[in-house]
Write a protein that holds these residues in place. Structure first.
Motif, short mmCIF file in Angstrom:
data_model
loop_
_atom_site.label_atom_id
_atom_site.label_comp_id
_atom_site.label_asym_id
_atom_site.label_seq_id
_atom_site.Cartn_x
_atom_site.Cartn_y
_atom_site.Cartn_z
N UNK A 164 10.21 0.38 5.15
CA UNK A 164 9.87 -1.01 5.42
C UNK A 164 10.77 -1.90 4.59
N UNK A 205 0.81 -1.23 0.00
CA UNK A 205 0.00 0.00 0.00
C UNK A 205 0.84 1.28 0.00
N UNK A 206 1.93 1.35 0.78
CA UNK A 206 2.68 2.61 0.83
C UNK A 206 3.26 3.06 -0.51
N UNK A 234 0.16 4.57 -4.02
CA UNK A 234 -0.43 5.87 -4.32
C UNK A 234 -1.82 5.65 -4.89
N UNK A 267 9.83 2.46 0.56
CA UNK A 267 9.96 3.78 1.16
C UNK A 267 8.64 4.21 1.79
N UNK A 268 8.74 4.82 2.93
CA UNK A 268 7.53 5.19 3.66
C UNK A 268 7.56 6.69 3.90
N UNK A 269 6.39 7.28 3.96
CA UNK A 269 6.35 8.72 4.25
C UNK A 269 6.68 8.95 5.72
N UNK A 270 6.60 7.89 6.50
CA UNK A 270 6.99 7.98 7.90
C UNK A 270 8.51 7.90 8.03
#
Lengths: 135, 376
Positions: free
Chosen positions: B94, B42-43, B46, B87-90
């Protein structure tokens, strides 16, 4: 439900709200849960721990899940585990007040199903809402 | 009824499985996907719909896509244990472990396992190892009269810590002790052994007037310290007043004297076996003289261990050192590593130490700009 003195038995504006209505959260907060059957988009209502307390017919048809198999279960763990990440489940967990939309992919009947989600919660309320629309 | 129930139970298993599962065709079109796979991917989706897995994987693991596309006849495993960073927006990315298996023609199963926790732990350990190694790598005592430069380059790939070290030690009578050494191994154990050996050798260096004497002590240290046996080192005592370099080597590549633009010579008269081999034979020192402006280069064997190189690496090193001779010591050391690698990845770690005998102040020879500039 805590924080609510009285539930309306009809929609406040006299019309059924739509997925993208600005006041959707306020209207959902004001009415009795029976009214969600009339919505034209999927709606899952949970308590603040994620346990499903209402699951409307539109969502039941889309997912193929009978409402009785869903009610009382934790949505993020048992029902929609594909949402158990920081994009959805954690948003509910960490935000008292929440109203945001995002594109997502559900896995109904094992097929990738693109949906638009609207995550809603208001501080002080005992409910949180996940609205689902196809895209 | 029974078949229906079995089917339902199978579906639930698939649905609740904490491992991500997808079935795709040879073009990457998704036929089946379970919730765990959707959750993990999911990350990076988009507004994409996960209809085309190749579209998603091309940005994450293009090699896996290529393997599936280019080998349509291969049944069985196509990729295994491939780590994919999501890549995570956090704050943290991961990490997924991806396996691809073609179960039937035009039917490929993709298995995703979330290994983020393990990956973070490994990254942290790696960071700690690097920090530890860099902190023990070497020290340069401040010495005004001798320009000194050091360059270190970790090996490319997984072996990013090792046992190379250097030391520049202020000795009595303004002399300077120069060490480059190499403990065998490419892990934290080699680093730990290096740290102990380096400290011990440094501590006794001021008491040894003769390089062979220090190497003799190092022999005993290496035999005592776990993991330090079969280390190599070169030791030079340089006297900036008369330019004399006394040296001794223990199984180590010979230091190189670069004499201006004319030539460079390996110092090959002070060789000896590796440290801690248990040899009782005495160590020998030899002497060489640096003329004003000459440079002395100590290095580890990583400098000429390039992957797949067959030409005479020592001649190459000599030629390249002569070419870089005009540079200040630190730039000289850097340049030498760059030139020797010539764009190739470093197969082993590399340590290079350069000193220069300052041109005499009263010398009438015109000095090239920057030729004797201090390293730092």
């Amino acid at each position: 439900m805590s924080g609510r003195t009285q539930s309306l038995t009809s929609w406040p504006r006299g019309i059924v709200p739509a997925f993208a209505d600005a006041d959707l959260l306020a209207e959902l907060e004001a009415v009795t849960l029976q009214l969600i059957e009339g919505l034209d988009f999927g709606l899952i209502v949970m308590d603040r721990s994620g346990e499903v307390i209402a699951y409307n017919a539109v969502e039941s048809r889309r997912s193929g899940l009978d409402r009785h198999r869903v009610l009382g279960r934790n949505f993020f763990v048992d029902v929609g585990p594909c949402t158990n990440n920081y994009l959805v489940a954690e948003r509910f967990h960490e935000s008292e007040d929440l109203d945001e939309e995002l594109d997502y992919v559900f896995t109904f009947r094992m097929a990738p199903t693109p949906v638009r989600l609207r995550l809603m919660a208001r501080s002080g309320s005992g409910r949180q809402y996940l609205a689902v629309r196809g895209r | 009824m029974n078949i229906d129930r079995e089917r339902q139970e199978l579906l639930e298993l698939f649905y609740q499985c904490p491992v991500g599962l997808l079935e795709i065709d040879d073009r990457g079109l998704v036929r089946k996907v379970n919730p765990a796979a959707a959750r993990m991917l999911a990350p990076v989706l988009g507004s994409r719909d996960l209809g085309d897995l190749f579209d998603v994987l091309r940005g994450l693991a293009p090699d896996v896509v290529a393997r599936i596309e280019k080998n349509p006849e291969v049944l069985g495993p196509l990729a295994g244990g491939r780590r994919v960073l999501i890549p995570s927006s956090r704050a943290d990315d991961y990490c997924l472990d991806l396996t691809a298996v073609r179960v039937q023609p035009d039917r490929v199963m993709i298995v995703l396992t979330d290994v983020t926790a393990e990956h973070r732990l490994a990254e942290r350990e790696h960071r700690i190892a690097l920090e530890l190694q860099r902190s023990m790598l070497g020290r340069i005592d401040p010495i005004a009269s001798v320009p000194v430069g050091v360059a270190y380059r970790a090996a490319d790939g997984d072996q990013q810590v090792g046992g190379d070290w250097y030391d520049v030690i202020a000795l009595p009578d303004d002399r300077v002790g120069l060490i480059v050494g190499d403990v065998a191994g490419h892990d934290l154990r080699a680093t730990a052994a290096m740290g102990q050996l380096r400290s011990s050798v440094r501590a006794v260096a001021p008491f040894c007037a003769d390089p062979a004497e220090l190497v003799g002590h190092a022999d005993r240290f290496a035999a005592e310290i776990d993991g330090a046996a079969f280390a190599s080192m070169a030791y030079v005592i340089f006297d900036p007043r008369d330019g004399v370099a006394a040296y001794a080597c223990a199984g180590h590549p010979s230091p190189l004297v670069v004499r201006g633009y004319r030539s460079a010579d390996f110092l090959e008269d002070g060789p000896g076996p590796l440290l801690g081999e248990g040899t009782t034979a005495p160590r020998h020192s030899a002497r060489a003289e640096l003329a004003p402006g000459d440079a002395l280069v100590l290095y580890t064997d990583g400098l000429y261990e390039r992957r797949g190189q067959s030409a005479d690496p020592r001649s190459r090193l000599r030629d390249l050192a002569v070419q870089a001779h005009h540079l200040p010591a630190a730039a000289f050391a850097d340049q030498l590593i760059r030139d020797m690698l010539a764009g190739e990845p470093a197969a082993d770690e590399i340590c290079v130490l350069v000193i220069r005998r300052e041109p005499a102040a009263e010398a009438a020879v015109p000095q090239r700009p920057g030729a004797a500039a201090p390293a730092s």
